[in-house]
Design a protein around this motif. Sequence first.
Motif, short mmCIF file in Angstrom:
data_model
loop_
_atom_site.label_atom_id
_atom_site.label_comp_id
_atom_site.label_asym_id
_atom_site.label_seq_id
_atom_site.Cartn_x
_atom_site.Cartn_y
_atom_site.Cartn_z
N TYR A 68 0.14 0.19 -4.36
CA TYR A 68 1.59 0.30 -4.12
C TYR A 68 2.16 -0.98 -3.53
O TYR A 68 3.18 -1.50 -3.99
N ILE A 69 1.50 -1.51 -2.50
CA ILE A 69 2.01 -2.74 -1.86
C ILE A 69 2.07 -3.88 -2.89
O ILE A 69 3.07 -4.59 -2.99
N THR B 141 3.99 9.13 -5.82
CA THR B 141 4.86 9.73 -4.80
C THR B 141 5.61 8.65 -4.05
O THR B 141 6.77 8.78 -3.73
N TRP B 142 4.90 7.56 -3.76
CA TRP B 142 5.52 6.47 -3.00
C TRP B 142 6.46 5.63 -3.87
O TRP B 142 7.46 5.15 -3.41
N VAL C 18 -5.39 8.88 -6.95
CA VAL C 18 -4.81 7.53 -6.87
C VAL C 18 -3.42 7.52 -7.52
O VAL C 18 -2.45 7.03 -6.93
N THR C 19 -3.32 8.07 -8.74
CA THR C 19 -2.02 8.00 -9.44
C THR C 19 -0.96 8.85 -8.75
O THR C 19 0.19 8.45 -8.67
N GLY D 137 4.94 -1.06 5.31
CA GLY D 137 4.64 0.09 6.18
C GLY D 137 4.20 1.30 5.37
O GLY D 137 3.24 1.98 5.71
N ALA D 138 4.91 1.56 4.28
CA ALA D 138 4.62 2.75 3.47
C ALA D 138 3.23 2.67 2.84
O ALA D 138 2.48 3.65 2.84
N GLY D 139 2.87 1.51 2.31
CA GLY D 139 1.55 1.36 1.69
C GLY D 139 0.44 1.47 2.73
O GLY D 139 -0.60 2.11 2.50
#
Length: 477
Positions: free
Chosen positions: A270-271, A49-50, A43-44, A77-79
């Motif tokens: 992340y989102i 990375t993102w 998870v981390t 989009g990335a999440g």
Amino acid sequence: MLLTLVIAYLLVTIAIGLMAAKRVKTSADFAIAGRGLPLVMIVTTTFATWFGSETVLGIPAKFVNSGLHGVVEDPFGAGTCLILVGMFFAGKLYKMNLLTIRDYYRERFGRGVEVACSLIIMLSYLGWVSAQVTALGLVFNLLSADAISVPVGMAIGVVSILAYTLFGGMWSVAVTDFIQMIILVGGLAILAVFAGHQAGGADKVIALAMSKDMFRFLPEPNVKDMLFFFAAAITMMLGSIPQQDVFQRVMSANSIHAATKGPVIGGICYILFAFVPMFLVTSALIIMPEQTAALLKDDPQKVLPTLVLEKMPFVMQVLFFGALLSAIKSTASATLLAPSVTFTENIWRQFRPRLGDKQELRTMRVTVLVFSACVLAYAIWMQGTSIYEMVSGAYQVTLVGAFVPLLAGLYWKRATTQGAVFSIVLGILAWVLFLVTPAGEDFPAQLSGILAAVVGMLVGSMGPQALRNTRASHHAH
């Protein structure tokens, strides 16, 4: 004083990374941490990375100028990409026990497709890592009050990341990511509370964003706007799926449970957490209106660092730059490692068959070094390009070249090597054609590329079969 503390922080992360490097005995340890990472570390590291320079500097700059509508590509989009990886790709790929995502292309479609996809993916990393290096240059330049120029700052940044990535590979990246995430999340959360307080309350910041229509997400209801909105959304959502760094995290998991759940949780976090930098920049509009307006015209990426440097106490400055460096370093170390492992495993090996693990490990390290030098040169050459643009440009090439063969290979039994070749060639040709001609102004280049890639896959895979059937029925008559 602040610069000294930031440099001390860099040295501490290097030391931690080097301690983790002691666990690296084989090339599998270097590339995928010997498949030993538990769920919490998956998870981390996916989140880390993102969560890079574009999340802290690029996204909020874009958000203030064009609202949520402007940031559909990243973080949304990335999440979503990480969520899709966990749901549809991680399980199937994890069972195959591969070192790189390119090994998959070789097993499914043969050597030619493996090399083509490896080159496409390595090329895409130039833009992404350069965005991180650019941000490092910006940080050193701001902290030293212009005493360190941006290119020199870039060089210092690259050396500091190289120091542990070179020796520890994925083990060092995972351990430093874990620590840097705690600093990043804690630091930015405290800053957001403080900035909200300075702006007269979080409700005031949100009211301002609403009055400026910043929460509008959907495009204008006309065909062109909707097409470009959709194309922006899928650029990172699908374009990052065939990336080695995402794959490395899935493969480093110690169980299929961690491999499939880790990216999904990382993507959702992340989102949600990407809203914190957006909130900070919006609060800058209240705390220092004139300066923010000037910076938005000049270089919107500087709004957040300037707010912290000029309006916040020293402790907050240390927290912010610690968090920012954590974000950049975690992303950059991951993205330096990925293309280097790909090159060694999937391109170099074609010329030099496996010599033994010690030499394999040495080759990976030399490649990390060479790739870092290329990235630094490219970042200096691209100075002036926004971090957000660099990142989105990087993903278009994998979207049009590598995504369709991966998806079809996993989910469509009739996909053939010829289909994969057609898909790669047509996808890239259509994309380049739309990029360099005025046609790209009316129809998004990456959308034309992925549509052409799908057509290539279908025609290339089913064409020969259809021909044989036609001939067979012809002979029968």
